[in-house]
Design a protein around this motif. Sequence first.
Motif, short mmCIF file in Angstrom:
data_model
loop_
_atom_site.label_atom_id
_atom_site.label_comp_id
_atom_site.label_asym_id
_atom_site.label_seq_id
_atom_site.Cartn_x
_atom_site.Cartn_y
_atom_site.Cartn_z
N ILE A 64 -12.90 41.47 -46.54
CA ILE A 64 -11.29 42.49 -45.49
C ILE A 64 -10.96 43.97 -46.26
O ILE A 64 -11.26 43.85 -47.82
CB ILE A 64 -10.72 42.12 -46.14
CG1 ILE A 64 -10.61 40.20 -45.16
CG2 ILE A 64 -9.22 41.77 -44.87
CD1 ILE A 64 -10.69 39.88 -44.00
N SER A 65 -11.24 44.40 -45.85
CA SER A 65 -10.76 46.15 -45.66
C SER A 65 -10.03 46.78 -44.69
O SER A 65 -10.33 46.47 -43.50
CB SER A 65 -11.80 46.73 -45.91
OG SER A 65 -13.30 46.63 -46.44
N LEU A 66 -8.47 47.10 -45.45
CA LEU A 66 -8.14 47.68 -44.84
C LEU A 66 -6.66 48.42 -45.59
O LEU A 66 -6.37 48.34 -47.00
CB LEU A 66 -7.19 46.10 -44.33
CG LEU A 66 -5.42 45.58 -43.00
CD1 LEU A 66 -5.65 46.55 -42.03
CD2 LEU A 66 -5.06 44.44 -43.51
N ASP A 67 -6.19 49.12 -44.56
CA ASP A 67 -5.16 49.92 -45.19
C ASP A 67 -3.75 50.16 -44.36
O ASP A 67 -3.72 49.72 -43.39
CB ASP A 67 -5.74 51.49 -44.66
CG ASP A 67 -7.00 51.78 -46.27
OD1 ASP A 67 -7.23 52.98 -45.81
OD2 ASP A 67 -6.99 51.35 -47.43
N ILE A 68 -2.62 49.50 -45.58
CA ILE A 68 -1.34 49.36 -44.98
C ILE A 68 -0.95 50.57 -45.19
O ILE A 68 -0.44 50.60 -46.08
CB ILE A 68 -1.01 47.82 -45.09
CG1 ILE A 68 -1.82 46.40 -44.65
CG2 ILE A 68 0.79 47.56 -44.45
CD1 ILE A 68 -1.00 45.36 -45.50
N THR A 239 8.09 48.75 -46.13
CA THR A 239 7.03 48.26 -46.00
C THR A 239 6.92 47.04 -45.08
O THR A 239 6.78 46.12 -46.35
CB THR A 239 5.62 48.94 -46.53
OG1 THR A 239 5.57 50.20 -47.62
CG2 THR A 239 4.24 48.86 -46.12
N ILE A 240 6.55 47.06 -43.84
CA ILE A 240 6.83 45.62 -43.80
C ILE A 240 5.04 44.01 -43.08
O ILE A 240 4.38 45.78 -42.44
CB ILE A 240 7.53 45.16 -42.94
CG1 ILE A 240 8.96 45.56 -43.16
CG2 ILE A 240 7.81 43.71 -41.77
CD1 ILE A 240 9.87 45.16 -41.80
N VAL A 241 4.40 44.26 -43.45
CA VAL A 241 3.79 42.99 -43.22
C VAL A 241 3.74 41.92 -42.87
O VAL A 241 4.36 40.64 -43.01
CB VAL A 241 2.40 42.78 -44.29
CG1 VAL A 241 1.17 41.79 -43.47
CG2 VAL A 241 2.20 44.43 -45.27
N ILE A 242 3.83 41.53 -41.19
CA ILE A 242 4.19 40.72 -40.98
C ILE A 242 3.22 39.69 -39.93
O ILE A 242 1.84 40.21 -39.47
CB ILE A 242 4.91 41.07 -39.81
CG1 ILE A 242 5.50 39.52 -39.34
CG2 ILE A 242 4.96 41.71 -39.09
CD1 ILE A 242 6.41 40.00 -37.65
N VAL A 243 2.72 38.51 -40.17
CA VAL A 243 1.99 37.16 -39.40
C VAL A 243 2.78 36.97 -38.30
O VAL A 243 4.09 36.61 -38.78
CB VAL A 243 1.02 36.65 -40.86
CG1 VAL A 243 0.84 35.35 -40.13
CG2 VAL A 243 0.20 37.07 -41.80
#
Lengths: 292, 283, 307
Positions: A64-68, A239-243
């Motif tokens: 997995i490569s991802l910038d948030i 900063t929000i990461v939501i599944v």
Amino acid sequence: MTSALMTSSLTTDVTRESPSPPRFLAGEKVAKPDEGATLAQSEIKISVKDFDFYYGTAKVLHGISLDIPARKVTALIGPSGCGKSTFIRSINRMNDIITDARGKGTILIDGQDVYSGDTDVVELRRRVGMVFQKSNPFPKSIYDNVAYGLRIGGMRNKRQLDEIIERSLTRAALWHEVKDRLHASALALSGGQQQRLCIARALAVDPEILLMDEPASALDPIATSKIEELIYELKESYTIVIVTHNMQQAARVSDRTAFFMLGRLVEEGDKNTIFMNPKEKMTEDYVTGRFG
Amino acid sequence: MTANLRRRKVFSRIFETLCALAVIVALIPLAMILFYVIKEGFGALNVDFFTHMPKPVGESGGGMANAIAGTLILIGIAAAFAVPVGCLCGIHLSEYPGTKFSSIVRFAADVLNGVPSIVVGIFAYGILVLPVKRFSAIAGGVALGLLMIPIVVRTTEELLRLVPGGLREGALALGATRGRAVFSVIVPAALPGILTGILVALARVAGETAPLLFTAFNNRFWSTSLTQPIASLTVQVFTYAISPYDDWHRQAWAGAFLLVMMILALSILARLAVRRLERMNRS
Amino acid sequence: MKRSSDDRSFRIGTGAFAALVLLIVAGIAFELTRQSTLSITKFGLKFWTTKVWDPVSGDFGALPFIWGTLYSSVLALLVATPIALGIAIFISELSPRILRQPLAYLTELLAAIPSIVYGLWGIFVLVPIVRKVEIAMGAKPALGVGMMAAALILAVMVIPFTSSVAREILKNVPATQREAAYALGATRWEAIKVAIGFGRTGIIGAVMLGFGRALGETMAVTMVIGNSPQISASLFKPQYTMAAVIANEFTEAADELYLHALIEIGLLLFIITVGVNLLSRLLIWSTKRRAITAVVMPMAAAEEVPA
């Protein structure tokens, strides 16, 4: 491609250019399709590079490569079992608790490697808050729930605690409903209230990042929309990461969206791109409801 | 890392270590007891122990043949009493779980489980010894059986509940009455577990002493009569242990060793029985 | 129809045996009372407050035994509870997975050892050690037998009971509780404290279960406590418990009053242990219920409208 999306009933919400703004915001925000397609380096809060994850010998996340980006909502979508939860839990190293689980690769928060030997897990988890799918308040009072993180951090001063607790409950849009019964049991609250309590609890320790693992999936539509309004508000400071497995929700609340499938990151980018103009066929199939 | 964080982590480590220490502390007496029982007990075992009666006070030698036989007879009586009562009670509770009657019975079984064994002995004394003014093997066996009942009831009920409902429906659909269905299909399905429960209960009562002190009492001579007092390993070990004679002390250890072996054998038997019956059930 | 009468006889037949169990429990209470009437009528409530126990003159008072039972059991709890909880926490939260089964099995082994074997080991191994310790402490008297030995042996016997129930309780605490703590930056011990907090009622129940076990223990105690009916806070003096005096003097009781006095003590023992056991089960049951309802997702029936 776009017309197919427009006629699909599943994505009617997406045809509007922005999610319907909550009542307390004046005016509509309009996002152009390609806005934010690439991120400036300074805007990146979490940077993931080539991250694999194993449960024992089973590989569940592949490269997995991802910038948030900072102070935006990034939604992770995909069919169930595709690794979204595993991924999000790797960010605050909650997977450490599980035996035989390990990650390989890099996850940087503000340039610092989360998995390096220098990183203190306890400190990391204070900086990165988490809200779970099933609300899990402690069997204590509302006050004590929110105070928990502060108290283990050593805060004893009642006035300080009171202040932070009020602030956190206000930020979680729960203050007015509970301010007269702070010492009542948290378990007496309704499901939606309990979840907002858990959000307040997470906010109390002043994290920079908020990870939310399907926070509204156990709630009825009214409670869900309250949570979504909340997320919209919170992204100004966190900063929000939501599944989420709910695509309309992702379309409503997110700024950027990442589509996971079978442990791989298929595509990620600006929310509108993903939903209206996806580059990968798999993404298009998923968001138009052709499977999953 | 802040000082506060460092302190919390140190605390965490300390308490985790204390928990590990607790395990070690608890295992020390276990190791000591097993060590001494094996060391003193095994060394004092000889053929005489199994074949001779106790010698009169002061004389050395002799054995515990009558006590060994006595214990076996007593647990036999206990099983004969407790197994039918416990199993049938358990069957009733599992077939009619919601009734008020069943709740009360379940409650009673729980109460019985917590009654100290010596109190059960007093009860057995009152109903079986006092009326005939005589100690007897039956009184002792029944006292032990009473102690077994709650265990047998609980295991039977739990295991019967686990049997899939489809089995009963199948039997009833073929025209079996409820009783037939239960006894011919459901109980056999749960039999391994029920048997284990019985053997576990037996292992527990085989080691009981207090209730026997005034029911089966003791007997210096060989006796297999159910209406006479009877010797038992446990009471014999007790009598010898509190006596002032070294020879008797040695024999007490031997008796203890035998007792522990017997209980171990019952536990292993329980485990084997489960496996054997499960294999039979499958084929 | 034949079927329903067969079903009925099945129900009544098995029900009869179930009723038998009920009768037995009622019978115990009844018989104990019946066989102690002489003592009840002669001494009344004074029985529980008199410390004289004189079989020769027919003067009986149960206070020394009540004291001995409670004192030894409480002491045993003080020693056993932290150890039992430590074991429960270690096995369920801290130990590597392969050790879990063997360690659990070893602690159950402690419960399988018969009381008489504990007593034997107590007389010949523990008491001499305790005597040496007492001499080193400068205690008077330094007999070895006495309250200290009794409390220690009771503690060992109680540990497996409390520990296995506590382990069950901790296992039933939903994982999400600990996760919530970790996610807020808790250390391992702090997360364990959250789990203990969630199951605290049940853990108290586990402790009470151990207490009930200690109260009723007979053989091991009577072999190491010295069997002397005196009331003393000293750890070194020989004392006496309710179960022990019954075990020792029952068959010696020459007259009916003596016997009835002993049985009255048995009645009290019955009432206390049954009470403690029921309380403990209530506490354990209520914790298990809370664990179940916490896991079921709290669906909002109707969101409250904000003011």
